[in-house]
Design a protein around this motif. Structure first.
Motif, PDB file in Angstrom:
ATOM      1  N   ILE A 107     -32.399  10.433  11.791  1.00 55.24           N
ATOM      2  CA  ILE A 107     -31.360   9.399  11.763  1.00 55.24           C
ATOM      3  C   ILE A 107     -30.350   9.635  12.888  1.00 55.24           C
ATOM      4  O   ILE A 107     -29.851  10.746  13.066  1.00 55.24           O
ATOM      5  CB  ILE A 107     -30.619   9.389  10.411  1.00 55.24           C
ATOM      6  CG1 ILE A 107     -31.596   9.106   9.261  1.00 55.24           C
ATOM      7  CG2 ILE A 107     -29.501   8.353  10.437  1.00 55.24           C
ATOM      8  CD1 ILE A 107     -32.263   7.750   9.319  1.00 55.24           C
ATOM      9  N   GLU A 108     -30.071   8.567  13.643  1.00 54.90           N
ATOM     10  CA  GLU A 108     -29.028   8.588  14.660  1.00 54.90           C
ATOM     11  C   GLU A 108     -27.935   7.599  14.267  1.00 54.90           C
ATOM     12  O   GLU A 108     -28.105   6.802  13.339  1.00 54.90           O
ATOM     13  CB  GLU A 108     -29.591   8.191  16.028  1.00 54.90           C
ATOM     14  CG  GLU A 108     -30.642   9.127  16.583  1.00 54.90           C
ATOM     15  CD  GLU A 108     -31.196   8.660  17.920  1.00 54.90           C
ATOM     16  OE1 GLU A 108     -31.993   9.409  18.507  1.00 54.90           O
ATOM     17  OE2 GLU A 108     -30.835   7.540  18.366  1.00 54.90           O
ATOM     18  N   HIS A 109     -26.838   7.653  14.996  1.00 52.57           N
ATOM     19  CA  HIS A 109     -25.745   6.711  14.768  1.00 52.57           C
ATOM     20  C   HIS A 109     -25.344   6.066  16.088  1.00 52.57           C
ATOM     21  O   HIS A 109     -25.281   6.753  17.120  1.00 52.57           O
ATOM     22  CB  HIS A 109     -24.536   7.423  14.153  1.00 52.57           C
ATOM     23  CG  HIS A 109     -24.830   8.058  12.829  1.00 52.57           C
ATOM     24  ND1 HIS A 109     -24.811   7.352  11.645  1.00 52.57           N
ATOM     25  CD2 HIS A 109     -25.188   9.328  12.520  1.00 52.57           C
ATOM     26  CE1 HIS A 109     -25.123   8.171  10.648  1.00 52.57           C
ATOM     27  NE2 HIS A 109     -25.360   9.369  11.152  1.00 52.57           N
ATOM     28  N   PRO A 110     -25.086   4.776  16.101  1.00 53.37           N
ATOM     29  CA  PRO A 110     -24.660   4.124  17.336  1.00 53.37           C
ATOM     30  C   PRO A 110     -23.265   4.563  17.732  1.00 53.37           C
ATOM     31  O   PRO A 110     -22.507   5.099  16.917  1.00 53.37           O
ATOM     32  CB  PRO A 110     -24.683   2.639  16.972  1.00 53.37           C
ATOM     33  CG  PRO A 110     -24.430   2.615  15.502  1.00 53.37           C
ATOM     34  CD  PRO A 110     -25.115   3.840  14.956  1.00 53.37           C
ATOM     35  N   ASP A 111     -22.933   4.340  18.999  1.00 50.22           N
ATOM     36  CA  ASP A 111     -21.585   4.634  19.469  1.00 50.22           C
ATOM     37  C   ASP A 111     -20.595   3.613  18.901  1.00 50.22           C
ATOM     38  O   ASP A 111     -20.971   2.473  18.598  1.00 50.22           O
ATOM     39  CB  ASP A 111     -21.528   4.584  20.997  1.00 50.22           C
ATOM     40  CG  ASP A 111     -22.380   5.669  21.645  1.00 50.22           C
ATOM     41  OD1 ASP A 111     -22.522   6.745  21.033  1.00 50.22           O
ATOM     42  OD2 ASP A 111     -22.908   5.426  22.746  1.00 50.22           O
ATOM     43  N   VAL A 112     -19.355   4.000  18.775  1.00 54.51           N
ATOM     44  CA  VAL A 112     -18.319   3.071  18.322  1.00 54.51           C
ATOM     45  C   VAL A 112     -18.206   1.928  19.335  1.00 54.51           C
ATOM     46  O   VAL A 112     -18.108   2.154  20.541  1.00 54.51           O
ATOM     47  CB  VAL A 112     -16.963   3.784  18.181  1.00 54.51           C
ATOM     48  CG1 VAL A 112     -15.870   2.794  17.817  1.00 54.51           C
ATOM     49  CG2 VAL A 112     -17.049   4.891  17.136  1.00 54.51           C
ATOM     50  N   GLY A 113     -18.257   0.698  18.832  1.00 53.50           N
ATOM     51  CA  GLY A 113     -18.160  -0.467  19.699  1.00 53.50           C
ATOM     52  C   GLY A 113     -19.471  -0.944  20.278  1.00 53.50           C
ATOM     53  O   GLY A 113     -19.527  -2.008  20.902  1.00 53.50           O
ATOM     54  N   GLU A 114     -20.523  -0.178  20.078  1.00 55.12           N
ATOM     55  CA  GLU A 114     -21.845  -0.584  20.569  1.00 55.12           C
ATOM     56  C   GLU A 114     -22.282  -1.871  19.864  1.00 55.12           C
ATOM     57  O   GLU A 114     -22.024  -2.052  18.672  1.00 55.12           O
ATOM     58  CB  GLU A 114     -22.849   0.537  20.285  1.00 55.12           C
ATOM     59  CG  GLU A 114     -24.245   0.285  20.788  1.00 55.12           C
ATOM     60  CD  GLU A 114     -25.183   1.447  20.472  1.00 55.12           C
ATOM     61  OE1 GLU A 114     -26.352   1.183  20.148  1.00 55.12           O
ATOM     62  OE2 GLU A 114     -24.736   2.622  20.546  1.00 55.12           O
ATOM     63  N   VAL A 115     -22.937  -2.754  20.593  1.00 53.19           N
ATOM     64  CA  VAL A 115     -23.444  -3.989  19.993  1.00 53.19           C
ATOM     65  C   VAL A 115     -24.813  -3.709  19.383  1.00 53.19           C
ATOM     66  O   VAL A 115     -25.721  -3.249  20.085  1.00 53.19           O
ATOM     67  CB  VAL A 115     -23.532  -5.121  21.036  1.00 53.19           C
ATOM     68  CG1 VAL A 115     -24.089  -6.390  20.391  1.00 53.19           C
ATOM     69  CG2 VAL A 115     -22.154  -5.410  21.627  1.00 53.19           C
ATOM     70  N   VAL A 116     -24.952  -3.965  18.090  1.00 53.09           N
ATOM     71  CA  VAL A 116     -26.198  -3.636  17.395  1.00 53.09           C
ATOM     72  C   VAL A 116     -26.620  -4.767  16.468  1.00 53.09           C
ATOM     73  O   VAL A 116     -25.785  -5.430  15.847  1.00 53.09           O
ATOM     74  CB  VAL A 116     -26.069  -2.331  16.565  1.00 53.09           C
ATOM     75  CG1 VAL A 116     -25.833  -1.139  17.471  1.00 53.09           C
ATOM     76  CG2 VAL A 116     -24.962  -2.434  15.521  1.00 53.09           C
ATOM     77  N   TRP A 117     -27.911  -4.986  16.392  1.00 54.47           N
ATOM     78  CA  TRP A 117     -28.473  -5.820  15.336  1.00 54.47           C
ATOM     79  C   TRP A 117     -28.697  -4.929  14.122  1.00 54.47           C
ATOM     80  O   TRP A 117     -29.140  -3.775  14.265  1.00 54.47           O
ATOM     81  CB  TRP A 117     -29.799  -6.437  15.761  1.00 54.47           C
ATOM     82  CG  TRP A 117     -29.662  -7.683  16.579  1.00 54.47           C
ATOM     83  CD1 TRP A 117     -29.802  -7.798  17.944  1.00 54.47           C
ATOM     84  CD2 TRP A 117     -29.370  -9.006  16.108  1.00 54.47           C
ATOM     85  NE1 TRP A 117     -29.605  -9.101  18.335  1.00 54.47           N
ATOM     86  CE2 TRP A 117     -29.334  -9.861  17.236  1.00 54.47           C
ATOM     87  CE3 TRP A 117     -29.117  -9.539  14.834  1.00 54.47           C
ATOM     88  CZ2 TRP A 117     -29.074 -11.222  17.134  1.00 54.47           C
ATOM     89  CZ3 TRP A 117     -28.856 -10.890  14.729  1.00 54.47           C
ATOM     90  CH2 TRP A 117     -28.833 -11.720  15.858  1.00 54.47           C
ATOM     91  N   CYS A 118     -28.416  -5.433  12.945  1.00 52.35           N
ATOM     92  CA  CYS A 118     -28.635  -4.636  11.747  1.00 52.35           C
ATOM     93  C   CYS A 118     -28.955  -5.535  10.564  1.00 52.35           C
ATOM     94  O   CYS A 118     -28.761  -6.761  10.613  1.00 52.35           O
ATOM     95  CB  CYS A 118     -27.418  -3.763  11.431  1.00 52.35           C
ATOM     96  SG  CYS A 118     -25.869  -4.658  11.293  1.00 52.35           S
TER      97      CYS A 118
END
Length: 241
Positions: free
Chosen positions: A155-166
């Motif tokens: 498991i990873e975590h995106p950076d703060v403010g990164e644009v992600v589909w979820c």
């Protein structure tokens, strides 16, 4: 198999956060939910599509370096706007285009080959998620950094403010269209999928819709009973997420 009504509920529930449009007010997303796909390894249909896509990309690259292709440049600029360095993170269309001079596009399975081919032919990012592994509502957001993104190694975590589909279970694609998670990846046996076509100016709505039509037509070849629902989202559809 899901009905058209059930698929339409999925795409109609999709939300794009308002602060995403602060980065790119011109952004458009075409969501296409499909069920009844005939599972298959790569075949003549997908091979023909990939060859056409490779020829189109070679034509672009014959006059323009990859980073100056308008669609690629637009995404590089957009990645910079939320802190993703283009040298480290490449939009899916840039990554695929860069493969053309170095052996060509990958041959994975019929489903993946078709959407990769359409992506390169129309010069826009296009991703697919396995609907049977999907949970809840499709959302495009600026990450808090606590969301979970499943990879082959953990498991990873995106950076703060990164644009992600979820979806409701976590991130399905990091950096807008850079990399998809393992949990919802398309496989040879996949029969139901959610496709996301990402577009920035100067691409117009009708251009995105044409790409979507060609995607559905390719999926319908050699199969029966395909069920499809679509929705285009733009700035006017922004919501609170």
């Amino acid at each position: 198999m899901r009905s058209v009504t059930e698929l339409q509920k999925i795409v109609d529930s999709a939300v794009i956060a308002r602060n995403v449009f602060d980065l790119r007010p011109d952004y458009l997303a075409l969501l296409i939910a499909v069920d009844g796909i005939t599972p298959s390894p790569s075949d003549s249909t997908s091979e023909s599509l990939l060859q056409s896509a490779e020829a189109a990309a070679k034509d672009r690259l014959s006059t323009t370096v990859v980073t100056e292709i308008p669609a690629v440049k637009a995404w590089r600029d957009t990645y910079k706007s939320f802190g993703a360095k283009p040298k480290k993170y490449q939009s899916s269309i840039e990554a695929l285009t860069r493969r053309i001079p170095n052996g060509g596009l990958p041959r994975v399975n019929r489903l993946t080959d078709i959407y990769n081919g359409i992506s390169v032919l129309h010069n826009l990012p296009l991703g697919g998620e396995n609907l049977d592994a999907y949970t809840g509502t499709p959302k495009l957001i600026r990450a808090s950094g606590t969301e979970e993104f499943e990879t082959k190694t953990g498991i990873e975590h995106p950076d703060v403010g990164e644009v992600v589909w979820c979806d409701d279970a976590g991130v399905t694609c990091r950096n807008w269209n850079w990399r998809q998670c393992v949990r919802t990846q398309l496989k040879e046996e996949t029969t139901s999928a959610l496709f996301i076509l990402d577009a920035l100016a100067p691409m117009k709505r009708e251009d995105v819709e044409k790409a979507g039509e060609e995607l559905v037509e390719a999926l319908q070849e050699g199969g029966e009973g395909l069920v499809v629902a679509k929705r285009v989202l733009g700035k006017e559809d922004a919501g609170d997420v």
